[in-house]
Design a protein around this motif. Structure first.
Motif, PDB file in Angstrom:
ATOM      1  N   ASN A  26     -13.482 -11.327   1.678  1.00  0.00           N
ATOM      2  CA  ASN A  26     -12.936 -10.191   2.400  1.00  0.00           C
ATOM      3  C   ASN A  26     -13.342 -10.299   3.870  1.00  0.00           C
ATOM      4  O   ASN A  26     -14.505 -10.499   4.192  1.00  0.00           O
ATOM      5  CB  ASN A  26     -13.476  -8.903   1.789  1.00  0.00           C
ATOM      6  N   GLN A  83      -4.431  -5.790  12.071  1.00  0.00           N
ATOM      7  CA  GLN A  83      -3.087  -6.327  12.280  1.00  0.00           C
ATOM      8  C   GLN A  83      -2.669  -7.210  11.105  1.00  0.00           C
ATOM      9  O   GLN A  83      -1.530  -7.149  10.645  1.00  0.00           O
ATOM     10  CB  GLN A  83      -3.016  -7.116  13.593  1.00  0.00           C
ATOM     11  N   TYR A  84      -3.591  -8.019  10.616  1.00  0.00           N
ATOM     12  CA  TYR A  84      -3.283  -8.867   9.464  1.00  0.00           C
ATOM     13  C   TYR A  84      -3.019  -8.016   8.221  1.00  0.00           C
ATOM     14  O   TYR A  84      -2.121  -8.309   7.443  1.00  0.00           O
ATOM     15  CB  TYR A  84      -4.424  -9.846   9.199  1.00  0.00           C
ATOM     16  N   TYR A  85      -3.774  -6.934   8.052  1.00  0.00           N
ATOM     17  CA  TYR A  85      -3.557  -6.045   6.908  1.00  0.00           C
ATOM     18  C   TYR A  85      -2.185  -5.382   6.985  1.00  0.00           C
ATOM     19  O   TYR A  85      -1.510  -5.211   5.974  1.00  0.00           O
ATOM     20  CB  TYR A  85      -4.652  -4.986   6.848  1.00  0.00           C
ATOM     21  N   ARG A  86      -1.780  -5.002   8.182  1.00  0.00           N
ATOM     22  CA  ARG A  86      -0.452  -4.390   8.334  1.00  0.00           C
ATOM     23  C   ARG A  86       0.651  -5.371   7.975  1.00  0.00           C
ATOM     24  O   ARG A  86       1.696  -4.987   7.464  1.00  0.00           O
ATOM     25  CB  ARG A  86      -0.261  -3.903   9.757  1.00  0.00           C
ATOM     26  N   ARG A  88       0.291  -8.225   5.883  1.00  0.00           N
ATOM     27  CA  ARG A  88       0.203  -8.819   4.554  1.00  0.00           C
ATOM     28  C   ARG A  88      -0.331  -7.894   3.469  1.00  0.00           C
ATOM     29  O   ARG A  88      -0.386  -8.277   2.311  1.00  0.00           O
ATOM     30  CB  ARG A  88      -0.695 -10.054   4.605  1.00  0.00           C
ATOM     31  N   LYS A  89      -0.811  -6.716   3.835  1.00  0.00           N
ATOM     32  CA  LYS A  89      -1.343  -5.740   2.877  1.00  0.00           C
ATOM     33  C   LYS A  89      -2.563  -6.252   2.116  1.00  0.00           C
ATOM     34  O   LYS A  89      -2.829  -5.843   0.998  1.00  0.00           O
ATOM     35  CB  LYS A  89      -0.279  -5.296   1.876  1.00  0.00           C
ATOM     36  N   ALA A  90      -3.301  -7.181   2.705  1.00  0.00           N
ATOM     37  CA  ALA A  90      -4.539  -7.689   2.107  1.00  0.00           C
ATOM     38  C   ALA A  90      -5.359  -8.346   3.216  1.00  0.00           C
ATOM     39  O   ALA A  90      -4.811  -8.809   4.216  1.00  0.00           O
ATOM     40  CB  ALA A  90      -4.248  -8.705   1.014  1.00  0.00           C
TER      41      ALA A  90
END
Length: 107
Positions: A26, A83-86, A88-90
């Protein structure tokens, strides 16, 4: 108090931080492990400054510099992770692909 005790504690904190960077998947936990390593460095700088009884206070100044560096790292790191979570949702680091040059890409 013996000077060795803070150095041993700092070494343990730094070791835990390295373990966290190498083993975590994570991205948030990796950032926390980096913070742990920076705090270990702060502990060493303050202990060295106190034990050497430096009149210049360079250990304290360097500690403040590391704290500013850690704050900047948190700001930039969290911005990248959000930004990566937005997209790829992970935030699992194993899911980040590498392109042909060995650099990470978002897709």
């Amino acid at each position: 108090m013996h000077v060795v005790i803070p150095y041993v504690i700092a070494a343990l904190l730094f070791g835990l931080g390295v373990y966290g960077v190498l083993r975590r998947r994570n991205a948030i936990l990796v950032l926390m492990a980096v913070e742990l390593m920076l705090n270990a460095v702060n502990l060493i700088l303050v202990t060295a400054d106190v034990s050497l009884r430096s009149a210049t206070g360079t250990g304290g100044v360097l500690t403040l510099f590391v704290i500013v560096l850690a704050a900047a790292e948190v700001g930039v790191g969290l911005a990248i992770v959000l930004q990566y979570y937005r997209m790829r949702k992970a935030v699992v680091l194993d899911d980040v692909r590498l392109d042909d040059d060995g650099e990470r890409v978002a897709g």
